[in-house]
Design a protein around this motif. Structure first.
Motif, mmCIF file in Angstrom:
data_model
loop_
_atom_site.group_PDB
_atom_site.id
_atom_site.type_symbol
_atom_site.label_atom_id
_atom_site.label_comp_id
_atom_site.label_asym_id
_atom_site.label_seq_id
_atom_site.Cartn_x
_atom_site.Cartn_y
_atom_site.Cartn_z
ATOM 1 N N TYR A 271 0.826 -1.206 0.000
ATOM 2 C CA TYR A 271 0.000 0.000 0.000
ATOM 3 C C TYR A 271 0.863 1.261 0.000
ATOM 4 O O TYR A 271 0.573 2.231 -0.700
ATOM 5 C CB TYR A 271 -0.913 0.007 1.235
ATOM 6 C CG TYR A 271 -2.119 -0.893 1.160
ATOM 7 C CD1 TYR A 271 -2.135 -2.019 0.339
ATOM 8 C CD2 TYR A 271 -3.262 -0.629 1.917
ATOM 9 C CE1 TYR A 271 -3.242 -2.851 0.289
ATOM 10 C CE2 TYR A 271 -4.381 -1.464 1.868
ATOM 11 C CZ TYR A 271 -4.356 -2.579 1.052
ATOM 12 O OH TYR A 271 -5.450 -3.391 0.992
ATOM 13 N N ARG A 272 1.922 1.240 0.801
ATOM 14 C CA ARG A 272 2.725 2.469 0.928
ATOM 15 C C ARG A 272 3.485 2.763 -0.355
ATOM 16 O O ARG A 272 3.719 3.931 -0.699
ATOM 17 C CB ARG A 272 3.673 2.371 2.117
ATOM 18 C CG ARG A 272 4.619 1.180 2.104
ATOM 19 C CD ARG A 272 5.509 1.204 3.326
ATOM 20 N NE ARG A 272 6.416 0.072 3.360
ATOM 21 C CZ ARG A 272 7.385 -0.064 4.253
ATOM 22 N NH1 ARG A 272 7.550 0.858 5.179
ATOM 23 N NH2 ARG A 272 8.174 -1.111 4.226
ATOM 24 N N ASN A 276 3.045 6.227 -2.844
ATOM 25 C CA ASN A 276 4.167 7.076 -3.248
ATOM 26 C C ASN A 276 4.465 6.985 -4.743
ATOM 27 O O ASN A 276 5.463 7.532 -5.193
ATOM 28 C CB ASN A 276 5.423 6.690 -2.459
ATOM 29 C CG ASN A 276 5.392 7.187 -1.027
ATOM 30 O OD1 ASN A 276 5.738 8.324 -0.744
ATOM 31 N ND2 ASN A 276 4.954 6.320 -0.118
ATOM 32 N N GLU A 284 -2.500 8.715 0.313
ATOM 33 C CA GLU A 284 -2.280 7.490 1.078
ATOM 34 C C GLU A 284 -3.563 7.034 1.771
ATOM 35 O O GLU A 284 -3.859 5.832 1.829
ATOM 36 C CB GLU A 284 -1.169 7.704 2.098
ATOM 37 C CG GLU A 284 -0.780 6.455 2.866
ATOM 38 C CD GLU A 284 0.453 6.663 3.703
ATOM 39 O OE1 GLU A 284 0.930 5.682 4.302
ATOM 40 O OE2 GLU A 284 0.949 7.809 3.771
ATOM 41 N N HIS A 308 2.969 -5.587 6.216
ATOM 42 C CA HIS A 308 2.296 -4.588 5.389
ATOM 43 C C HIS A 308 1.440 -5.307 4.353
ATOM 44 O O HIS A 308 1.886 -6.266 3.726
ATOM 45 C CB HIS A 308 3.319 -3.691 4.673
ATOM 46 C CG HIS A 308 4.226 -2.944 5.615
ATOM 47 N ND1 HIS A 308 3.809 -1.859 6.341
ATOM 48 C CD2 HIS A 308 5.518 -3.164 5.954
ATOM 49 C CE1 HIS A 308 4.820 -1.415 7.087
ATOM 50 N NE2 HIS A 308 5.859 -2.193 6.868
ATOM 51 N N SER A 467 8.974 0.542 0.515
ATOM 52 C CA SER A 467 9.152 -0.841 0.963
ATOM 53 C C SER A 467 10.595 -1.299 0.771
ATOM 54 O O SER A 467 11.076 -2.166 1.502
ATOM 55 C CB SER A 467 8.212 -1.765 0.189
ATOM 56 O OG SER A 467 8.482 -1.721 -1.197
ATOM 57 N N ARG A 471 10.346 3.056 5.970
ATOM 58 C CA ARG A 471 9.786 4.383 6.259
ATOM 59 C C ARG A 471 10.823 5.304 6.883
ATOM 60 O O ARG A 471 10.793 6.512 6.669
ATOM 61 C CB ARG A 471 8.577 4.243 7.184
ATOM 62 C CG ARG A 471 7.758 5.515 7.345
ATOM 63 C CD ARG A 471 6.458 5.235 8.064
ATOM 64 N NE ARG A 471 5.587 4.367 7.290
ATOM 65 C CZ ARG A 471 4.784 4.812 6.317
ATOM 66 N NH1 ARG A 471 4.754 6.103 6.029
ATOM 67 N NH2 ARG A 471 4.005 3.977 5.673
#
Length: 949
Positions: A271-272, A276, A284, A308, A467, A471
């Motif tokens: 998802y992250r 981005n 987000e 995640h 990923s 982060r």
């Protein structure tokens, strides 16, 4: 690793990692190396109690009778007297007899109470049971005995597959030099998987290594994307109509369409990463809601098992993307898409994709596709993906990546086309390798294009993603360092624009893209400017930005290769200023992309500004240590290898001026060497063939590989040079491998015949090349009219050039129906192998490595040996021993050894601000200077495999 729930048992090989829910239950074997004899006996020893219990459940009291019953099931033909036993059958029979005897005869008695005879018999039986299939068993049988013995026995008798958990020894696998040993171990895993539930425990580093070195096996057995749970509603027979029904009401939802268009079925995305991705451009907080809606439509499947969540397309989703979305992710009905495809032939399907160059139905070459960049002032991107509409992206990726020598500058003669727009740069990536392809446009413009590609929105969205980095960049920490991640990046790798306020991925990305855009705007402004001060500052900033980027790629475990294309090499060589610009660009830029462990190599060797030197992590240098490059280089052009000496001289001059403390021995640092490699010679072509063979598991013998090299030298280079274009070698080998796992010499030449006439057999005229290529591709003999038609030549050209083709070794006439026809014969080996030196030019492919070298702190005398600078294994074992005193070379020495000295100069990163000092030749000794250092070139003997002796 977290606690996993027991997974359903099934025969096969499965990977256990932090991203799977497979447990490590069952029989566990630790430290599994590629060498079978180190772990199979241990595994069989642990398996033995389970095997004995299984036998006793079904057993009679007579071991011989019971073993005969088992053999009748697992080896039905074992009692056939007409067929003698092979070694694997004999050893499997011995194993079955032995394990049955151990289970039924010695089940309760401790060995200490046995008679000497039975103790010895017990020992012999145990040895038989634990050595089967290792090559050290009763008859030294191979893995076939393992398959016919314990594997077949458990497959027959186990109600549920027994779980075998194998913990791979990461260091043993990644440091293995003999690939055949690894192949045999992987074959053992596959053999065991026929009767057991084999679970491999491997780190992500080891899995990436296996994927790269053994891609076919990994894809067959460990392909996570193929085994990942799909949506229960996924139907492999979904139709385009069903896909349209699932997507048709997204006409007012462009964000969901962009999200769908940027997903794949082959791998999942977190998802992250999606949040981005600039191509998706969705907030987000909205990503999760959109994905849930697409999941409800059966277009995507979500994996919620890891830390995640990840998402990928279902089969229905893939069909919807292919049939119902155009290149801009707009809705298009499948019927309209098919109609458009029938009525029009779009020469360029996407402004951001390598696409055809020629018109009129003629198939463009790969290089022509690459050169078709589109117009960035219109709708094309400045940074585009290196993809090909007719070939798999991996094929085009391999074309550029295979020829590059690690930690070196590779020169390749190639008749390439100029980009339609030289401002465009290409980017491509696999899991652990990234390619940048750009065109030379002068030092400042080229630096700008390189920085723009490495830190482009595409790179940050798909390669340097959250990923991949974490982060807070925690993903680059492999757990071996005692320093926090921010100090490793800031004080070790010397990543710039990474202050305390930018230690999160989002903050760093905002900062680095702001800096990137500002510098690229200055490049456009100052490329043709006479403002020396402004250009100097810009050079300094661009070098710092590129060095920061390559250090970050390196820290993330990504290999970088940059290809610089120089279409008009002759014009550049004739202009001294332009030639100096290219040589100086490489000499100033390449050393800055160096690393030693977690430390910036440039900062260790060359930096002399006190403020910068104070901001370094302490580094412990191993004896005779060498640095790596964070980026390998390829320079391609029609006659670029003729600039070998100029580039070498520029690098030698640059590498001589290390920091004063390094020069006088006060401070120690590893050696930095940057070889300049001719990528067109015999050793370089042999290396390319070996690399392709390793990647695709082609089982060519050494003799066949030698003949392949000769074929390539004849086919892809002028007749009098013993050189070949490695790009054409890779393309031909990959095309031949599409037809066969291990193509023959004739099959490779047949594939080579599909290249344009100017690339295949260039010593022939184009007409003769067309005739020869037509004969190679033909299914049978061809007559005059058939050759004229299929080769698309005139009758007069045929009559003029037939004699040229007739003289070629493989072309022979045959008589059919009273008419003479022409065909090609199978190539035969030469009766005697000429020496390797017969194929080598005066200067072989790998020049003497250019070495930064400091004076020894040990006294030099008649009894003291010079320091031993020994290369790493992956460099082919180069022998580099820079002498402390340099004798006058004899006339027979291939490489003249010349000491070069300069006074200490400021090593500011604005590297193009300094002119290269003139190199002075000295007869025997080094002229004293305040801070002397030496760049030494040592003679080397080239081996056929591209290594050095």
């Amino acid at each position: 690793m977290g606690t996993h729930q027991p997974a359903a048992r099934k025969r096969g090989v499965r990977l256990v990692s932090h991203t799977t829910d497979i447990s490590t239950e069952g029989i566990t074997c630790p430290a599994v190396s590629p060498r079978l004899t180190e772990w199979i006996p241990k595994l069989l020893s642990k398996l033995r109690p389970h095997t004995e219990r299984t036998i006793r459940e079904y057993a009679t009291t007579d071991p011989w009778r019971r073993s005969s019953q088992i053999l009748a099931k697992i080896l039905p033909a074992w009692q056939n007297a007409d067929n003698p036993w092979a070694d694997d059958v004999a050893e499997a029979v011995a194993y079955t007899r032995a394990i049955t005897t151990l289970a039924l005869t010695y089940e309760d008695e401790p060995t200490s109470t046995l008679s000497p005879y039975h103790q010895q018999r017990y020992t012999n039986l145990t040895d038989t049971v634990t050595s089967i299939g290792t090559g050290r068993g009763p008859v030294n049988a191979d893995l076939g005995a393992l398959a016919k013995g314990p594997v077949a026995l458990h497959r027959e008798l186990d109600a549920q597959p027994t779980v075998l958990t194998l913990l791979l020894d990461g260091d043993a696998w990644t440091s293995l030099t003999d690939r055949r040993t690894g192949v045999r171990a992987l074959a053992a895993f596959a053999v065991l998987a026929d009767g057991f539930d084999v679970r491999l425990v491997a780190s992500s580093r080891v899995y990436r290594h296996l994927s790269k070195r053994y891609p076919i096996w990994t894809e067959c057995h460990l392909d996570l994307t193929a085994s990942r749970d799909r949506s229960p509603h996924t139907n492999h027979a979904q139709t385009a109509a069903a896909a349209w029904e699932a997507i048709r009401d997204l006409d007012t939802e462009p964000g969901k369409r962009r999200l769908l268009g940027n997903l794949k079925t082959k791998y999942a995305r977190s998802y992250r990463d999606l949040a981005n991705d600039h191509a998706i451009d969705v907030a987000e907080g909205t990503i999760s809601r959109y994905i849930l809606d697409l999941e409800a439509r059966d277009l995507v499947t979500i994996d919620r098992r890891g830390q995640h969540n990840t998402v990928q397309l279902t089969d229905l989703g893939e069909l919807a993307v292919q049939q119902c979305l155009d290149d801009n992710n707009d809705l298009v009905h499948p019927d309209q898409r098919r109609l458009d495809g029938c009525l029009t032939a779009t020469p360029q399907q996407s402004a951001s994709t390598v696409s055809p160059r020629r018109a009129g139905g003629e198939t463009p070459t790969l290089d022509e596709r690459v050169a078709t960049t589109g117009d960035p002032d219109a709708d094309a991107d400045y940074v585009q993906w290196l993809t090909d509409p007719e070939n798999a992206p991996t094929s085009l990726h391999e074309r550029f990546s295979t020829i590059a020598h690690d930690d070196a500058i590779t020169l390749v003669d190639d008749q390439l086309h100029s980009f339609d727009d030289g401002r465009v740069a290409y980017l491509n990536h696999t899991n652990d390798e990234t390619l940048v392809v750009l065109q030379w446009g002068g030092p400042l413009a080229t630096l700008g294009r390189l920085a723009g590609a490495l830190l482009s929105e595409k790179a940050l969205s798909k390669i340097l993603s959250p990923s991949r980095l974490g982060r807070e960049f925690e993903a680059i920490d492999d757990g071996t360092q005692t320093y926090p991640t921010d100090r490793i990046l800031r004080r070790g790798h010397q990543v710039g624009w990474y202050s305390d306020a930018e230690t999160t991925y989002g903050a760093w990305r905002d900062r680095i893209t702001t800096v990137r855009d500002r510098l690229l705007a200055q490049v456009a402004e100052l490329t043709d400017s006479d403002d020396t001060a402004a250009r100097t500052n810009l050079f300094e900033d661009l070098h710092g930005l590129i060095a920061s980027a390559t250090q970050l790629y390196h820290a993330a475990g990504i290999d970088l290769t940059t290809t610089i294309r120089v279409p008009d090499t002759d014009a550049l060589a004739r202009n001294p200023t332009h030639l100096q610009d290219l040589c100086e660009f490489l000499a100033k830029t390449a050393p800055k992309q160096s690393v030693y462990g977690i430390h910036s190599g440039y900062r260790m060797l060359f930096e002399d500004r006190p403020a910068k030197l104070c901001r370094r992590l302490p580094a412990e240098t191993d004896h005779d240590a060498t640095m790596d490059l964070t980026m390998s280089w390829v320079v391609a052009g029609p006659t670029i290898t003729e600039l070998h000496d100029d580039i070498t001289a520029a690098l030698a001059s640059e590498l001589t001026t290390v920091r004063e403390a390094i020069a006088d021995g006060t401070e120690t640092a590893p050696t930095l060497e940057i070889p300049v490699v001719d990528g067109t010679t015999y050793p370089a072509i042999r290396r390319v063939i070996d690399e392709v063979a390793m990647t695709h598991d082609a089982q060519w013998t050494p003799r066949e590989r030698q003949r392949l090299v000769r074929l390539c030298l004849r086919s892809f280079g002028p007749a009098d040079t013993s050189r070949a274009c490695p790009y054409d070698v890779v393309v031909s080998l990959l095309q031949a491998l599409n037809e066969s796992r291990t193509p023959t010499l004739a099959a490779v030449e047949r594939a080579a015949a599909t290249l344009p006439p100017e690339r295949f057999r260039p010593e022939l005229t184009p007409t003769a090349t067309k005739l020869y290529a037509t004969l190679l591709r033909a299914d049978g003999p061809l007559g005059r009219s058939e050759l004229i038609e299929q080769a698309d030549i005139s009758a007069s050209s045929y009559d003029r050039r037939l004699s040229d083709v007739r003289d070629l070794g493989r072309v022979t006439p045959v008589q059919q129906g009273g008419h003479r026809r022409w065909t090609t014969t199978t190539p035969t080996p030469h009766p005697k192998t000429p020496p390797v030196t017969a194929w080598l030019p005066a200067n072989s492919d790998r020049s003497a490595p250019l070495v930064t070298y400091r004076q020894s702190t040990r006294p030099a005398g008649p009894n003291s040996s010079p320091p031993d600078h020994t290369g790493r294994d992956d460099r082919g074992g180069w022998d580099r021993r820079p002498p402390l005193s340099i004798p006058t070379p004899s006339g027979d020495t291939d490489y003249t050894t010349r000491p070069m000295t300069t006074t200490n100069q400021s090593r500011q990163p604005n590297s193009h601000a300094h002119q290269l000092p003139a190199t002075q030749d000295h007869p025997n000794t080094m002229t004293p200077t305040p801070h002397p250092t030496t760049a030494v070139a040592t003679p080397q003997t080239q081996l056929p495999n591209g290594g050095d002796q």
